[in-house]
Design a protein around this motif. Structure first.
Motif, PDB file in Angstrom:
ATOM      1  N   LYS A 449     -14.039 -18.870   8.630  1.00 31.81           N
ATOM      2  CA  LYS A 449     -15.071 -18.308   9.490  1.00 31.81           C
ATOM      3  C   LYS A 449     -14.907 -16.811   9.696  1.00 31.81           C
ATOM      4  O   LYS A 449     -15.853 -16.134  10.116  1.00 31.81           O
ATOM      5  N   ARG A 450     -13.707 -16.292   9.426  1.00 33.90           N
ATOM      6  CA  ARG A 450     -13.489 -14.844   9.525  1.00 33.90           C
ATOM      7  C   ARG A 450     -12.572 -14.398   8.404  1.00 33.90           C
ATOM      8  O   ARG A 450     -11.752 -15.174   7.899  1.00 33.90           O
ATOM      9  N   GLN A 451     -12.731 -13.144   8.020  1.00 37.21           N
ATOM     10  CA  GLN A 451     -11.933 -12.558   6.948  1.00 37.21           C
ATOM     11  C   GLN A 451     -10.992 -11.523   7.557  1.00 37.21           C
ATOM     12  O   GLN A 451     -11.397 -10.703   8.384  1.00 37.21           O
ATOM     13  N   GLY A 452      -9.749 -11.570   7.146  1.00 35.66           N
ATOM     14  CA  GLY A 452      -8.802 -10.610   7.690  1.00 35.66           C
ATOM     15  C   GLY A 452      -7.474 -10.635   6.957  1.00 35.66           C
ATOM     16  O   GLY A 452      -7.270 -11.413   6.009  1.00 35.66           O
ATOM     17  N   LEU A 453      -6.560  -9.785   7.388  1.00 38.63           N
ATOM     18  CA  LEU A 453      -5.216  -9.693   6.814  1.00 38.63           C
ATOM     19  C   LEU A 453      -4.194  -9.792   7.935  1.00 38.63           C
ATOM     20  O   LEU A 453      -4.420  -9.299   9.040  1.00 38.63           O
ATOM     21  N   LEU A 454      -3.049 -10.428   7.652  1.00 35.73           N
ATOM     22  CA  LEU A 454      -1.962 -10.535   8.617  1.00 35.73           C
ATOM     23  C   LEU A 454      -0.989  -9.381   8.393  1.00 35.73           C
ATOM     24  O   LEU A 454      -0.404  -9.263   7.310  1.00 35.73           O
ATOM     25  N   LEU A 455      -0.830  -8.540   9.412  1.00 31.47           N
ATOM     26  CA  LEU A 455      -0.019  -7.334   9.305  1.00 31.47           C
ATOM     27  C   LEU A 455       1.275  -7.531  10.094  1.00 31.47           C
ATOM     28  O   LEU A 455       1.287  -7.489  11.323  1.00 31.47           O
ATOM     29  N   GLY A 456       2.373  -7.763   9.394  1.00 30.31           N
ATOM     30  CA  GLY A 456       3.660  -7.913  10.058  1.00 30.31           C
ATOM     31  C   GLY A 456       4.256  -6.569  10.407  1.00 30.31           C
ATOM     32  O   GLY A 456       4.039  -5.564   9.715  1.00 30.31           O
ATOM     33  N   TYR A 457       5.023  -6.529  11.488  1.00 33.44           N
ATOM     34  CA  TYR A 457       5.624  -5.254  11.899  1.00 33.44           C
ATOM     35  C   TYR A 457       7.067  -5.400  12.376  1.00 33.44           C
ATOM     36  O   TYR A 457       7.788  -4.407  12.506  1.00 33.44           O
ATOM     37  N   THR A 458       7.545  -6.616  12.624  1.00 34.03           N
ATOM     38  CA  THR A 458       8.844  -6.769  13.260  1.00 34.03           C
ATOM     39  C   THR A 458      10.000  -6.339  12.366  1.00 34.03           C
ATOM     40  O   THR A 458      11.020  -5.845  12.864  1.00 34.03           O
ATOM     41  N   ALA A 459       9.890  -6.521  11.054  1.00 34.35           N
ATOM     42  CA  ALA A 459      11.000  -6.180  10.154  1.00 34.35           C
ATOM     43  C   ALA A 459      10.904  -4.767   9.611  1.00 34.35           C
ATOM     44  O   ALA A 459      11.801  -4.321   8.889  1.00 34.35           O
ATOM     45  N   LEU A 460       9.843  -4.036   9.941  1.00 33.67           N
ATOM     46  CA  LEU A 460       9.595  -2.724   9.340  1.00 33.67           C
ATOM     47  C   LEU A 460      10.266  -1.629  10.167  1.00 33.67           C
ATOM     48  O   LEU A 460       9.993  -1.509  11.368  1.00 33.67           O
ATOM     49  N   PRO A 461      11.159  -0.838   9.587  1.00 36.39           N
ATOM     50  CA  PRO A 461      11.761   0.267  10.342  1.00 36.39           C
ATOM     51  C   PRO A 461      10.693   1.203  10.894  1.00 36.39           C
ATOM     52  O   PRO A 461       9.650   1.425  10.265  1.00 36.39           O
ATOM     53  N   ASP A 462      10.949   1.746  12.061  1.00 31.98           N
ATOM     54  CA  ASP A 462       9.959   2.606  12.718  1.00 31.98           C
ATOM     55  C   ASP A 462       9.440   3.706  11.802  1.00 31.98           C
ATOM     56  O   ASP A 462       8.241   3.998  11.759  1.00 31.98           O
ATOM     57  N   ARG A 463      10.357   4.311  11.059  1.00 30.94           N
ATOM     58  CA  ARG A 463       9.987   5.466  10.240  1.00 30.94           C
ATOM     59  C   ARG A 463       9.066   5.096   9.079  1.00 30.94           C
ATOM     60  O   ARG A 463       8.440   5.968   8.472  1.00 30.94           O
ATOM     61  N   GLN A 464       8.975   3.790   8.747  1.00 36.14           N
ATOM     62  CA  GLN A 464       8.153   3.371   7.609  1.00 36.14           C
ATOM     63  C   GLN A 464       6.778   2.831   8.013  1.00 36.14           C
ATOM     64  O   GLN A 464       5.953   2.556   7.145  1.00 36.14           O
ATOM     65  N   VAL A 465       6.528   2.688   9.306  1.00 39.50           N
ATOM     66  CA  VAL A 465       5.291   2.055   9.743  1.00 39.50           C
ATOM     67  C   VAL A 465       4.076   2.859   9.295  1.00 39.50           C
ATOM     68  O   VAL A 465       3.143   2.333   8.674  1.00 39.50           O
ATOM     69  N   ASP A 466       4.069   4.155   9.583  1.00 44.65           N
ATOM     70  CA  ASP A 466       2.912   4.975   9.234  1.00 44.65           C
ATOM     71  C   ASP A 466       2.712   5.013   7.723  1.00 44.65           C
ATOM     72  O   ASP A 466       1.579   4.912   7.233  1.00 44.65           O
ATOM     73  N   MET A 467       3.802   5.152   6.980  1.00 43.75           N
ATOM     74  CA  MET A 467       3.700   5.205   5.516  1.00 43.75           C
ATOM     75  C   MET A 467       3.115   3.917   4.963  1.00 43.75           C
ATOM     76  O   MET A 467       2.240   3.932   4.075  1.00 43.75           O
ATOM     77  N   ALA A 468       3.564   2.750   5.475  1.00 39.32           N
ATOM     78  CA  ALA A 468       3.081   1.468   4.968  1.00 39.32           C
ATOM     79  C   ALA A 468       1.589   1.294   5.265  1.00 39.32           C
ATOM     80  O   ALA A 468       0.823   0.837   4.409  1.00 39.32           O
ATOM     81  N   VAL A 469       1.156   1.652   6.462  1.00 39.34           N
ATOM     82  CA  VAL A 469      -0.253   1.505   6.824  1.00 39.34           C
ATOM     83  C   VAL A 469      -1.106   2.460   6.006  1.00 39.34           C
ATOM     84  O   VAL A 469      -2.210   2.113   5.550  1.00 39.34           O
ATOM     85  N   ARG A 470      -0.617   3.653   5.782  1.00 41.91           N
ATOM     86  CA  ARG A 470      -1.361   4.613   4.968  1.00 41.91           C
ATOM     87  C   ARG A 470      -1.514   4.102   3.531  1.00 41.91           C
ATOM     88  O   ARG A 470      -2.584   4.209   2.923  1.00 41.91           O
ATOM     89  N   ARG A 471      -0.449   3.516   2.990  1.00 46.74           N
ATOM     90  CA  ARG A 471      -0.520   2.968   1.633  1.00 46.74           C
ATOM     91  C   ARG A 471      -1.515   1.811   1.574  1.00 46.74           C
ATOM     92  O   ARG A 471      -2.270   1.668   0.596  1.00 46.74           O
ATOM     93  N   LEU A 472      -1.524   0.970   2.597  1.00 44.77           N
ATOM     94  CA  LEU A 472      -2.489  -0.130   2.636  1.00 44.77           C
ATOM     95  C   LEU A 472      -3.903   0.406   2.668  1.00 44.77           C
ATOM     96  O   LEU A 472      -4.793  -0.087   1.953  1.00 44.77           O
ATOM     97  N   ALA A 473      -4.146   1.424   3.490  1.00 43.37           N
ATOM     98  CA  ALA A 473      -5.476   2.008   3.574  1.00 43.37           C
ATOM     99  C   ALA A 473      -5.930   2.565   2.230  1.00 43.37           C
ATOM    100  O   ALA A 473      -7.101   2.389   1.822  1.00 43.37           O
ATOM    101  N   GLN A 474      -5.026   3.208   1.531  1.00 38.41           N
ATOM    102  CA  GLN A 474      -5.381   3.767   0.208  1.00 38.41           C
ATOM    103  C   GLN A 474      -5.731   2.664  -0.779  1.00 38.41           C
ATOM    104  O   GLN A 474      -6.676   2.808  -1.563  1.00 38.41           O
TER     105      GLN A 474
END
Length: 478
Positions: A449-474
């Protein structure tokens, strides 16, 4: 027949294998006499003892029989093996036993174990107190009790069961003694044993839709009819239609629904307990990540509201400590403990005992509570970082909202992105750049009924969060 001294295999084994092939292919016919051991040894250029060893092995396995003073003969009692011999041109088309119908259900889900940036459901293991853990392991296995070495208690290490009961009473409002707790390898193992214990083939089991796909395998293996039931902002919605199959078992995650994240309201919990009472159903309460609550006080477990002994409460340490520990628990009504023990004895093995004594000390010593407090602060801050990065990089691609708990956020496909691809294609594009974001649609039974993606964050080091989201956006914008 021939032997090859350069093969690295004992000569008598080579002679044995060649004779077996001659017998199975009927080149040596049933009832036919074998050449003498001297003759075979001379023809093959080996010692007679080598041939005698091969013949002894053939005799012990029933391929040949001996007749006093007459020699060695191929046994007459071999089954007709003619169908096993391939005719010319049939290689690759050999008939094989078919898989069961249940296997289609078992193999239908996403079997991938891929891990990458933003992968959901992974705890942060970097700051786990492994030095302390190593000391506890060494301490508990220095001169262990004989009962621990033999692993005689199929319900699990007794001190660990007692520590879990005390921990759950304080943190989740679970009403149980150590005698009600059974140690399992995880929530799915608990369900696998319970499904075979409580269900007959064809029994209906209600599951949340969308829900955790990992529960479908144990239910399919038990021959259950899996019935998807819708959820809303308060959790599972009791069907109004009488045409929905009456359940024998109801599987819910009331504390933090997977994957959407809502908490089942008290009113809905009481209604579900009442419905289960009226239709005489069991309730399997999956409480896999209730420890991760970042805003407000969590509701107590549904098991604490149960006065009929029909809620089966299950949790895991794989999301709390580290995945490879493979330890969880199920709290059973007293009347089910002995049947569960008997079912485990018949169907299953208890989890390894190596880590159980150390885990008991880890909980009883207050170290688990301290670890949970540290991780909650870390995960809450990391969710904030993910939301900030999503606002900056995913606008117009995914709509991401906060969650008061859990280990992932759902990014719903923005209508502009959804006009170009579905969430499975979006997940594939992300995987191509090292980002693991499972599609929400894979958690639905039937049409999503809905389309989406599951975005995990608990195992991701703080310094990599922005980089990972930016790569996903690209990857999504490309």
């Amino acid at each position: 027949m021939h032997v090859d001294r350069g093969r690295g295999e004992a000569l008598h084994r080579q002679v044995y294998r060649d004779l077996v092939q001659l017998i199975l292919s009927r080149r040596l016919t049933p009832g036919g006499r074998l050449p003498s051991s001297r003759s075979l040894a001379g023809d093959l250029g080996v010692a007679r003892n080598t041939v005698l060893l091969a013949l002894e092995q053939l005799y012990s396995e029933g391929y040949v029989e001996t007749r006093r003073g007459s020699g060695t003969y191929v046994t007459r009692d071999l089954p007709d093996l003619q169908p096993l011999r391939l005719r010319p041109g049939t290689a690759g088309r050999r008939a094989r036993p078919a898989l069961s119908h249940r296997a289609r259900s078992l193999a239908s889900g996403d079997q991938s174990l891929a891990r990458g940036l933003l992968s959901p459901g992974e705890p942060d293991c970097a700051d786990f107190p492994f030095d302390l853990w190593a000391r506890l392991l060494a301490q508990t296995w220095r001169g262990p009790d004989r009962r621990l070495l033999l692993g005689q208690d199929l319900l699990g290490h007794a001190p660990l069961r007692a520590a879990i009961a005390e921990h759950l009473a304080a943190s989740r409002g679970v009403r149980a003694s150590a005698d009600d707790v059974v140690i399992v390898a995880g929530i799915r193992q608990a369900l696998a044993v319970l499904a075979r214990l409580l269900l007959d083939p064809g029994d209906a089991v209600w599951v949340e839709n969308p829900g955790y796909p990992g529960l479908r395998g144990p239910l399919a293996a038990a021959g259950a009819e899996v019935v998807p039931i819708d959820v809303d902002g308060e959790g599972l919605v009791l069907p109004a239609s009488a045409r929905v199959a009456v359940p024998r078992l109801i599987c819910v995650a009331p504390s933090h629904q997977y994957p959407l994240g809502m908490t089942m309201s008290v009113a809905r919990r009481l209604a579900l307990l009442d419905h289960a009472r009226r239709v005489n159903a069991w309730i399997f309460e999956d409480d896999y990540d209730s420890e991760w609550r970042y805003a407000g006080q969590p509701l107590a477990a549904m098991q604490g509201l149960d006065h009929d002994g029909r809620v089966l409460y299950a949790g895991t340490f794989s999301k709390v400590l580290f995945p490879s520990i493979r330890l969880g628990y199920v709290v059973l009504p007293p009347a089910l403990v002995e049947p569960f023990r008997a079912a485990r004895l018949a169907l299953d093995d208890q989890p390894g005992l190596l880590a159980q004594p150390a885990l008991a000390e880890f909980i009883a010593g207050g170290h688990l509570a301290s670890h949970l407090r540290r991780q909650r602060r870390r995960y809450a801050a990391r969710q904030t970082l993910l939301l900030r990065a999503a606002e900056q990089h995913l606008r117009g691609l995914l709509d991401v909202g906060a969650d008061p708990g859990g280990m992932h956020l759902v990014g719903y496909l923005h209508e502009r992105l959804q006009s170009r691809m579905d969430d499975r294609e979006a997940s594939r594009r992300a995987a191509a750049v090292g980002i693991t974001v499972p599609p929400l649609s894979s958690h639905w039974l039937g049409r999503a009924k809905r389309q989406g993606l599951l975005l995990g964050y608990t195992a991701l080091p703080d310094r990599q969060v922005d980089m990972a989201v930016r790569r996903l956006a690209q990857a999504l914008a490309a």
